[in-house]
Structures are given as structure tokens and as C-alpha cells.
Design a protein around this motif. Structure first.
Motif, PDB file in Angstrom:
ATOM      1  N   ARG A  96      71.734  23.295  67.781  1.00 11.17           N
ATOM      2  CA  ARG A  96      72.970  23.993  67.413  1.00 11.17           C
ATOM      3  C   ARG A  96      73.131  24.068  65.898  1.00 11.17           C
ATOM      4  O   ARG A  96      73.443  25.136  65.345  1.00 11.17           O
ATOM      5  N   VAL A  97      72.941  22.929  65.246  1.00  6.97           N
ATOM      6  CA  VAL A  97      73.079  22.896  63.785  1.00  6.97           C
ATOM      7  C   VAL A  97      72.062  23.834  63.135  1.00  6.97           C
ATOM      8  O   VAL A  97      72.397  24.589  62.209  1.00  6.97           O
ATOM      9  N   LEU A  98      70.834  23.830  63.642  1.00  5.73           N
ATOM     10  CA  LEU A  98      69.790  24.672  63.071  1.00  5.73           C
ATOM     11  C   LEU A  98      70.092  26.159  63.259  1.00  5.73           C
ATOM     12  O   LEU A  98      70.124  26.924  62.286  1.00  5.73           O
ATOM     13  N   LEU A  99      70.324  26.569  64.509  1.00  6.89           N
ATOM     14  CA  LEU A  99      70.498  28.003  64.792  1.00  6.89           C
ATOM     15  C   LEU A  99      71.808  28.547  64.244  1.00  6.89           C
ATOM     16  O   LEU A  99      71.833  29.599  63.592  1.00  6.89           O
ATOM     17  N   TYR A 100      72.906  27.833  64.489  1.00  8.10           N
ATOM     18  CA  TYR A 100      74.189  28.318  63.966  1.00  8.10           C
ATOM     19  C   TYR A 100      74.207  28.269  62.436  1.00  8.10           C
ATOM     20  O   TYR A 100      74.808  29.127  61.788  1.00  8.10           O
ATOM     21  N   GLY A 101      73.531  27.268  61.868  1.00 12.05           N
ATOM     22  CA  GLY A 101      73.447  27.197  60.412  1.00 12.05           C
ATOM     23  C   GLY A 101      72.695  28.377  59.828  1.00 12.05           C
ATOM     24  O   GLY A 101      73.140  28.998  58.856  1.00 12.05           O
ATOM     25  N   LEU A 102      71.549  28.712  60.437  1.00 12.20           N
ATOM     26  CA  LEU A 102      70.762  29.853  59.959  1.00 12.20           C
ATOM     27  C   LEU A 102      71.516  31.171  60.142  1.00 12.20           C
ATOM     28  O   LEU A 102      71.501  32.025  59.242  1.00 12.20           O
ATOM     29  N   MET A 103      72.165  31.341  61.295  1.00 14.28           N
ATOM     30  CA  MET A 103      72.923  32.566  61.521  1.00 14.28           C
ATOM     31  C   MET A 103      74.067  32.693  60.527  1.00 14.28           C
ATOM     32  O   MET A 103      74.321  33.776  59.974  1.00 14.28           O
ATOM     33  N   THR A 104      74.776  31.586  60.279  1.00 15.64           N
ATOM     34  CA  THR A 104      75.899  31.621  59.349  1.00 15.64           C
ATOM     35  C   THR A 104      75.439  32.001  57.950  1.00 15.64           C
ATOM     36  O   THR A 104      76.065  32.828  57.270  1.00 15.64           O
ATOM     37  N   LEU A 105      74.337  31.422  57.502  1.00 17.43           N
ATOM     38  CA  LEU A 105      73.794  31.780  56.190  1.00 17.43           C
ATOM     39  C   LEU A 105      73.401  33.256  56.147  1.00 17.43           C
ATOM     40  O   LEU A 105      73.595  33.930  55.125  1.00 17.43           O
ATOM     41  N   LEU A 106      72.855  33.754  57.257  1.00 21.01           N
ATOM     42  CA  LEU A 106      72.468  35.162  57.315  1.00 21.01           C
ATOM     43  C   LEU A 106      73.682  36.068  57.226  1.00 21.01           C
ATOM     44  O   LEU A 106      73.689  37.053  56.476  1.00 21.01           O
ATOM     45  N   TRP A 107      74.741  35.741  57.980  1.00 22.17           N
ATOM     46  CA  TRP A 107      75.951  36.587  57.949  1.00 22.17           C
ATOM     47  C   TRP A 107      76.590  36.563  56.557  1.00 22.17           C
ATOM     48  O   TRP A 107      77.037  37.601  56.064  1.00 22.17           O
ATOM     49  N   ILE A 108      76.635  35.385  55.939  1.00 22.22           N
ATOM     50  CA  ILE A 108      77.213  35.290  54.599  1.00 22.22           C
ATOM     51  C   ILE A 108      76.399  36.110  53.600  1.00 22.22           C
ATOM     52  O   ILE A 108      76.942  36.878  52.798  1.00 22.22           O
ATOM     53  N   GLY A 109      75.079  35.969  53.677  1.00 21.72           N
ATOM     54  CA  GLY A 109      74.221  36.716  52.765  1.00 21.72           C
ATOM     55  C   GLY A 109      74.364  38.219  52.925  1.00 21.72           C
ATOM     56  O   GLY A 109      74.450  38.959  51.938  1.00 21.72           O
ATOM     57  N   LEU A 110      74.401  38.667  54.179  1.00 20.49           N
ATOM     58  CA  LEU A 110      74.543  40.098  54.423  1.00 20.49           C
ATOM     59  C   LEU A 110      75.906  40.615  53.968  1.00 20.49           C
ATOM     60  O   LEU A 110      76.008  41.701  53.385  1.00 20.49           O
ATOM     61  N   ALA A 111      76.963  39.856  54.236  1.00 19.15           N
ATOM     62  CA  ALA A 111      78.309  40.292  53.870  1.00 19.15           C
ATOM     63  C   ALA A 111      78.501  40.347  52.359  1.00 19.15           C
ATOM     64  O   ALA A 111      79.229  41.200  51.846  1.00 19.15           O
ATOM     65  N   VAL A 112      77.836  39.452  51.632  1.00 21.64           N
ATOM     66  CA  VAL A 112      78.003  39.397  50.185  1.00 21.64           C
ATOM     67  C   VAL A 112      77.022  40.307  49.458  1.00 21.64           C
ATOM     68  O   VAL A 112      77.381  40.996  48.503  1.00 21.64           O
ATOM     69  N   PHE A 113      75.774  40.345  49.937  1.00 27.53           N
ATOM     70  CA  PHE A 113      74.734  41.060  49.192  1.00 27.53           C
ATOM     71  C   PHE A 113      74.126  42.259  49.917  1.00 27.53           C
ATOM     72  O   PHE A 113      73.576  43.143  49.269  1.00 27.53           O
ATOM     73  N   GLY A 114      74.204  42.287  51.254  1.00 29.35           N
ATOM     74  CA  GLY A 114      73.461  43.321  51.974  1.00 29.35           C
ATOM     75  C   GLY A 114      74.280  44.234  52.843  1.00 29.35           C
ATOM     76  O   GLY A 114      73.753  44.868  53.763  1.00 29.35           O
ATOM     77  N   LEU A 115      75.590  44.328  52.570  1.00 30.05           N
ATOM     78  CA  LEU A 115      76.454  45.119  53.439  1.00 30.05           C
ATOM     79  C   LEU A 115      76.087  46.605  53.422  1.00 30.05           C
ATOM     80  O   LEU A 115      76.052  47.263  54.463  1.00 30.05           O
ATOM     81  N   LYS A 116      75.810  47.156  52.246  1.00 30.74           N
ATOM     82  CA  LYS A 116      75.482  48.581  52.161  1.00 30.74           C
ATOM     83  C   LYS A 116      74.230  48.907  52.960  1.00 30.74           C
ATOM     84  O   LYS A 116      74.165  49.942  53.640  1.00 30.74           O
ATOM     85  N   LEU A 117      73.241  48.017  52.895  1.00 30.95           N
ATOM     86  CA  LEU A 117      72.012  48.228  53.666  1.00 30.95           C
ATOM     87  C   LEU A 117      72.309  48.207  55.161  1.00 30.95           C
ATOM     88  O   LEU A 117      71.809  49.049  55.914  1.00 30.95           O
TER      89      LEU A 117
END
Length: 496
Positions: A149-170
Motif C-alpha cells: 500500500r505504501v509503495l503503490l499509493y506513494g508512487l501514484m501520489t507522487l505521479l499525480w502531484i508531478g502531473l498536476a504541477v508540471f505536466g497538466l498541459k501535456l
């Protein structure tokens, strides 16, 4: 640099459209688009994994015929709400939260709408992540342990944060392609089930559902799941309606999301979930020799609402797995971004402080993780019902203010915005509470519809007793401009 001047209460002045995406300012005429161009955005939202789950679960409960009829009725209701609210956003050029400052709640009172929208968006952020997590466990045959849980939810959360901050236009640019891929993979699954596996499609159309009794219990069960989302898609549509060129474009836009979500997805979800269930049961028994047919059938039924991605994994293997992640990455980036702006507006409207959007992206994802930990996926139906009471109560207040009290008249040059519209705040609190109590006490499962009707009836009465300016002051142009200074403050879903 594009700029525009806004009326009092819009909290916008000369701002960079590139930086703000018109989060705080009225969308200028030069950037308005046709309803057909804008329709892709709500269609993209309406084809998310969680919507697939809602559609499939509705039919499992009530049967195909009742589910489809209810889907058509809810779609019609959603079109009505989207068109009614969309016209307001079209007039103001603002998103739904900012528009609620003009109609129904006032400048400070709109914080309530921001809280509701944040609860809605972050709840879907949490549910989508939970569905992806369950699908990943199935794909790689992983145990549901704390380490995983910590691994998968942690990776997904980092991905969503990264996309929302840096990759939203893409993510937004790829939304059309990803939506098309999702639908094509779904069609592939249907072909696999009915052409390759030889399932009988008439069995789906004759499916009567698991809810016992006559027509009303099935109808009530279907509406209790699907109907609660009508306010959700309407508020999302309202955000895009500010980009429309004409009122006719608003109508086109308002129809796109609800019809896709409640009609198309009901048909597709039924064909996959009902027709594919025997293969799912066989798959589970092959992977766990200790499962009896009854236990496998129960586990397969649980997949409909709690592990919808399993159907993509079972019938399309790696193609399905990659598809759900690619498609959901776009939706999750938008959810995280949208939720962050709602939180920023909430803090700003209540305190005058302007927190950074990137920080609120992190806060929003943390809130989503808390929701997951609280078991939002297992309480999916309850969440939707209570959410429906709040969103439909909010829609009812705004519609009553604009159409019943103001008679659909709006002039940006003379319109005054209160800091607190107490009639609207009280109406929302009362109407939403009535609906929630009715549902919590099992008096009426469709209490969210009562919330909508109560808001329509109560607001005009309270507005007579608490006329404009009662117990509050008005937002001056200078104050509105001052509050608008700062980046990414205000509305929520700001891209079309």
C-alpha cells in the motif's frame, strides 16, 4: 499577455491569462469556443474508471432495462442542470465556484461551494487511485499488505502531484486520444466477450438485477447510485460553459457529459460487467483453486464497484492495464489540479490569505490518501449519496437565485456581490441536511433529490426575509481586485 476587467465580486482585474487560465477573470470573447469543441472535456470526465464502476453497479443492482431507463432520466436531469448552471457561467465568464459568488452565496459564502467542490473532486481522486491500486494487485498477483500500500499509493501520489504541477498541459492535450483509446479498448473487450467467447448479448438485455421485489425497489436502487452524480457532472460542465460563444453552445456542452456518462457508459458497462462475469468467475477459480463457484461469483460481483480495472486486466491483459493507467493519469492530473484550486479559493475566501497552488496540490493529495484510509471505496454508494445532497443543494440555490429571484437578469456593470448571501448559506445548510438525514435514517433513499427541491422552494422565501445586503456588506471593486492579486487563486477545473 491577455487581460480583462471584471465587475465587482469577480475577484479579477488585469491578470495574465496564461498564468491563470482565466481562473479569476471573465473569459474574453476572443477565446470563446463552440460547444462541440468544448464537449470533449466533459466526455473525458464521463468515461473515467469510476464512472464505468457506477454504470456497471447500477445495472447489477436494478437490471439492464431499469438501469438504462434510469440512465436516460438522470441524463435528462443532468442536461437540465448543466444548461441552467452553464448559462450563468456563460454570462459571468467564470467557473462554477466563482459564479456562486454572483448567484446564491456571495464572496465569502462561496467558500462553502469551494469546500463542496473540493470534497467532490478529492473524493474522486481517492476513488480512482483505490481502483487503480486494486487493478494493480490483480495484474501482478500482489498481496494487499501495508508495504505494498505504501509503495503503490506513494508512487501514484507522487505521479499525480508531478502531473498536476508540471505536466497538466501535456495530460490535457492527450485527453482526446486517451478517451478514444479507452473506448476502443472497451469495444475490444466487448468483442472478446461476445464474438470470441461466444456470450449471449440477449442475456445482458434480459438481466433483471439482484435487488429483489418489484419495479420500485429496483428503480430506487438505480437512482440512488446514478442520480447522485447529476449535480457532479453539472458543476463540471459549468466550468467549461464559461468558454462558450453562444447559449446554443451551452446546450450542446450540457448534453455531452450526462448523455455519455449515464447512457453510453451504462450500455458499455453492462455489456462488459454482466456479459463478462462468467469469464471473471472462471479466471478467479483458475487463480485460486480453493475458491468455490459461489465464492468466486461473490468476489466477481465485488469487482464491479471495488475493482473495476480488473475487467480491463482480465479481458485485455497488458493492453487493458496500460490503458487504465494512461487514461486515469489524465483524469487524476485534472482532479489534483482542480482540487488544489478549490482549496486555494477556500482559504482565500475565508482568511484572505493566498497559499501557493503547488502546496495545495500536495495538501489535496494528502486529503485523498486520508479518504482512502477511511475506506471511501467500500463506502462508495454512501459517499455518492451524501455528495449528491450537497451538490444538488448547491445547484438548487444557484438556480433559484438566478432564475426565480433575479428572473435570469444579469448586468455586469450594475450587479452587486455580497460578502455573505445568508439566504443562500442557510438554504444550502438546511436542504443538504434534510436530504442527508432522510438517507441516514433510511426514511428515503433518494434524499439528495429532496435537497434539490427544498433548495428551490426555500431560497426564494428566505430571500424575501433576508433581502440583498442583510447582515453583510458588498464587495467593492478595489477589494475584489486586491483579493485577485496572486497566482492560481480561485476556481477549480479551469481548462477546457
Amino acid at each position: 499577455m491577455s487581460s480583462t476587467t471584471n465587475p465587482p465580486g469577480s475577484t479579477g482585474s488585469t491578470l495574465s491569462a496564461a498564468a491563470e487560465d482565466h481562473a479569476l477573470v471573465s473569459v474574453p470573447a476572443a477565446e470563446r469556443r463552440s460547444g462541440h469543441q468544448l464537449a470533449l472535456s466533459p466526455v473525458s470526465v464521463a468515461t473515467a474508471l469510476v464512472v464505468f464502476a457506477i454504470a456497471g453497479f447500477t445495472v447489477v443492482l436494478a437490471g439492464f432495462t431499469v438501469g438504462l431507463v434510469v440512465g436516460a432520466l438522470v441524463a435528462a436531469f443532468g442536461v437540465f442542470l448543466g444548461r441552467a448552471l452553464g448559462r450563468m457561467a456563460f454570462e459571468t465568464g467564470m467557473s462554477s465556484t466563482i459564479t456562486s459568488r454572483f448567484f446564491g452565496f456571495g464572496l465569502r459564502g462561496s467558500s462553502i461551494g469551494s469546500a463542496i467542490f473540493a470534497f467532490m473532486i478529492l473524493g474522486f481522486l481517492a476513488m480512482e487511485s483505490a481502483l487503480l491500486y486494486q487493478g494493480t494487485l490483480l495484474m501482478f498477483d500482489l498481496p494487499d499488505s501495508w508495504a505494498i500500500r505504501v509503495l503503490l499509493y506513494g508512487l501514484m501520489t507522487l505521479l499525480w502531484i508531478g502531473l498536476a504541477v508540471f505536466g497538466l498541459k501535456l495530460a490535457l492535450r492527450a485527453s482526446g486520444v486517451l478517451t478514444a483509446v479507452t473506448l476502443l479498448v472497451t469495444i475490444y473487450m466487448i468483442i472478446h466477450i461476445y464474438v470470441i467467447e461466444g456470450a449471449d448479448p440477449m442475456g445482458v438485455f434480459r438481466y433483471a438485477g439482484v435487488v429483489p421485489g418489484g419495479l420500485w425497489p429496483k428503480f430506487e436502487a438505480a437512482v440512488s447510485v446514478m442520480g447522485a452524480t447529476a449535480g457532479t457532472i453539472a458543476l463540471v460542465t459549468t466550468d467549461f460553459a464559461r468558454y462558450c460563444r453562444t447559449r446554443r453552445d451551452v446546450t450542446v456542452l450540457a448534453a455531452a457529459g450526462p448523455v455519455t456518462q449515464n447512457v453510453l457508459m451504462t450500455v458499455l458497462g453492462s455489456l462488459v460487467v454482466i456479459g463478462g462475469m462468467p469469464d471473471v468467475v472462471t479466471y478467479l477459480m483458475d487463480h485460486d483453486k480453493n475458491l468455490t463457484p459461489e465464492a468466486a461469483g461473490a468476489a466477481g460481483s465485488d469487482f464491479v464497484m471495488q475493482n473495476t480495472g480488473a475487467f480491463f486486466v482480465i479481458f485485455a491483459a497488458w493492453l487493458g492495464f496500460v490503458t487504465i493507467y494512461a487514461a486515469q493519469a489524465k483524469a487524476q492530473a485534472i482532479n489534483a489540479y482542480s482540487g488544489s484550486l478549490s482549496l486555494v479559493n477556500l482559504v482565500d475566501a475565508l482568511t484572505g490569505r493566498k497559499p501557493g497552488r503547488a502546496a495545495m496540490v500536495v495538501v489535496g493529495n494528502v486529503i485523498a490518501l486520508v479518504m482512502i484510509g477511511a475506506g471511501i471505496l467500500e463506502k462508495f454508494s454512501t459517499y455518492l449519496a451524501y455528495l449528491g445532497a450537497m451538490t444538488l443543494g448547491m445547484c438548487g440555490v444557484m438556480i433559484a437565485d438566478y432564475y426565480l429571484v433575479r428572473r435570469a437578469r444579469y448586468d455586469s456593470r450594475t450587479h452587486r456581490v455580497e460578502k455573505w448571501n445568508w439566504a443562500g448559506v442557510i438554504t444550502l445548510a438546511v436542504s443538504a441536511s434534510i436530504g442527508m438525514v432522510l438517507m441516514a435514517t433510511d426514511v428515503f433513499a433518494l434524499g439528495f433529490l429532496v435537497s434539490f427541491v427544498a433548495a428551490l422552494l426555500l431560497y426564494p422565501l428566505l430571500r424575501k426575509w433576508l433581502p440583498e445586503g442583510t447582515g453583510t456588506s458588498f464587495a467593492a471593486s478595489e477589494e475584489a481586485v486586491e483579493e485577485a492579486e496572486g497566482e492560481d487563486i480561485g476556481g477549480h477545473q479551469d481548462h477546457a
